[in-house]
Scaffold this active site. Sequence first.
Site, PDB file in Angstrom:
ATOM      1  N   ASP A   1      -8.891  19.530 -13.149  1.00 49.84           N
ATOM      2  CA  ASP A   1      -9.349  17.496 -13.987  1.00 49.84           C
ATOM      3  C   ASP A   1      -8.676  17.807 -15.518  1.00 49.84           C
ATOM      4  OD1 ASP A   1     -10.216  15.561 -15.187  1.00 49.84           O
ATOM      5  OD2 ASP A   1     -11.753  15.759 -13.846  1.00 49.84           O
TER       6      ASP A   1
ATOM      7  N   ARG B   1       1.157  -1.166   0.277  1.00 53.61           N
ATOM      8  CA  ARG B   1       0.275   0.098   0.031  1.00 53.61           C
ATOM      9  C   ARG B   1       0.945   0.699   0.292  1.00 53.61           C
ATOM     10  NH1 ARG B   1      -1.415   1.962   4.515  1.00 53.61           N
ATOM     11  NH2 ARG B   1      -2.282  -0.301   5.315  1.00 53.61           N
TER      12      ARG B   1
ATOM     13  N   LYS C   1      -9.657   6.961 -18.217  1.00 56.63           N
ATOM     14  CA  LYS C   1      -9.857   7.498 -19.587  1.00 56.63           C
ATOM     15  C   LYS C   1      -8.044   7.745 -21.000  1.00 56.63           C
ATOM     16  CE  LYS C   1     -13.813   8.130 -17.632  1.00 56.63           C
ATOM     17  NZ  LYS C   1     -13.688   9.391 -17.358  1.00 56.63           N
TER      18      LYS C   1
ATOM     19  N   TYR D   1     -17.934  17.219 -14.687  1.00 58.97           N
ATOM     20  CA  TYR D   1     -17.980  15.823 -14.008  1.00 58.97           C
ATOM     21  C   TYR D   1     -19.112  15.703 -12.985  1.00 58.97           C
ATOM     22  CZ  TYR D   1     -17.694  10.465 -13.670  1.00 58.97           C
ATOM     23  OH  TYR D   1     -17.903   9.054 -13.804  1.00 58.97           O
TER      24      TYR D   1
HETATM   25  C1  LIG Z   1     -14.196   9.799 -15.741  1.00 60.69           C
HETATM   26  C2  LIG Z   1     -14.466  10.921 -15.299  1.00 60.69           C
HETATM   27  C3  LIG Z   1     -13.594  10.965 -13.777  1.00 60.69           C
HETATM   28  C4  LIG Z   1     -13.768   9.811 -12.649  1.00 60.69           C
HETATM   29  O1  LIG Z   1     -12.988   9.221 -12.865  1.00 60.69           O
HETATM   30  P1  LIG Z   1     -13.349   7.536 -12.641  1.00 60.69           P
HETATM   31  O2  LIG Z   1     -12.539   6.765 -13.054  1.00 60.69           O
HETATM   32  O3  LIG Z   1     -14.636   6.915 -13.538  1.00 60.69           O
HETATM   33  O4  LIG Z   1     -13.135   7.293 -11.086  1.00 60.69           O
HETATM   34  C5  LIG Z   1     -13.059  12.548 -13.343  1.00 60.69           C
HETATM   35  N1  LIG Z   1     -13.150  13.404 -14.234  1.00 60.69           N
HETATM   36  C6  LIG Z   1     -13.609  13.238 -15.515  1.00 60.69           C
HETATM   37  C7  LIG Z   1     -13.755  14.542 -16.154  1.00 60.69           C
HETATM   38  C8  LIG Z   1     -14.233  12.075 -15.444  1.00 60.69           C
HETATM   39  O5  LIG Z   1     -14.092  11.978 -17.329  1.00 60.69           O
END
Ligand SMILES: *Cc1c(COP(=O)(O)O)cnc(C)c1O
Length: 379
Positions: free
Chosen positions: A170, A46, A195, A98
């Site tokens: 983000d 961890r 993504k 998001y």
């Molecule tokens: C998908 C997404 C998230 C969340 O991520 P996860 O891997 O699904 O927990 C946060 N911000 C954006 C812009 C996203 O597209």
Amino acid sequence: MGFSTDAVHAGQEPDPVTGSVTVPIYQTSTYVQEELGKHKGFEYARTQNPTRFALEKNVATLERGARGFAFASGMAAITAVTYLLKSGDHVVASNNMYGGTYRLFEKVLTSYGLSFTYVNTGDLKATEAAFRPTTRMLFVETPTNPSMIVSDLRALAELARSRNALLVVDNTFMTPYFQRPIELGAHLVVHSTTKYLNGHSDMVGGIVISSDPAASERLQFVQNAAGAVPGPFDCWLCLRGIKTLALRMERHNQSALAIAEWLAGQSKLKKVFYPGLKNHPGHELHKRQASGFGGMIAFETGSIERGAAFLRATRLFALAESLGGVESLISHPATMTHASVPKSERESVGLTDGLVRISVGIEDLDDLIRDLEGALAAL
Ligand SMILES: *Cc1c(COP(=O)(O)O)cnc(C)c1O
């Protein structure tokens, strides 16, 4: 080094034991210690894992940050960032971000003495006005998801710094290939590595990149203390995905621009949201802070019935949540990714029931356009 070189090599020196060109998957929970208090810097997985360290170093290099901290999902990464706050603190956040981030903030963190104000961060004056004496964080997506509102990162960084708040961006949609918020003044960058960074729709993960020494120290502590770490195999998949990030982003961008221009010429659609379109309100600003427009497009079909008909009719664009993979996806934000955002709040940012979002993959452009042409004919 250049971006593509770093993508392939940063944090990934050949394994000193065997010469293995790829970073090994250290699938272990613990490490043998020579004697009490004497070990090789690895005690428990961890806290330390070499495969995870490689990913963290790699993405920190690409984002031009100092440190990286990987997590089991994008939401776990964002949660870790909010552990930098304490009860009584206030956060200003983009009002069109998001849906899962909105849900975390509103439905979880408000129970712990944190408060949030959602504002169009593309409007500098409104953003400044949303600040309170207790504001410690400005949390921004640009372009936002899915209305593609563009925010001025340099100006927001200056605002956050003048108010003693952290600017968190983000950067999931743009990736460091197109946009590097830390170079523009941000303190922290978060990603859903699920993504574009991984890019192959075969894992879930997240990462925080920090340029702020105090935040880095705390994040390292929180990553271990709260423990939402990713497994080594997922880290390895992400490292493999990132090796082709530059190539994939070029293709996503090229095809998405062509598709957005094509969509904009279709009389059956009311509006197309893509920062690469010259008439997009954030086009010029976006070009000043990013080198590409990405692979995400949203468009207004006019009603939920027309949206549903369009979604039913595509063959190649698969109906699914998520984005950023090599395969093209289509979704309906109002009932899928943004279902937890109240309707009134959604509609105030153009996130109507008729809005359809596509993630343009790396398939042949002709095939993609033919698929969309077929779906338009169904309207
Ligand atoms: C998908 C997404 C998230 C969340 O991520 P996860 O891997 O699904 O927990 C946060 N911000 C954006 C812009 C996203 O597209």
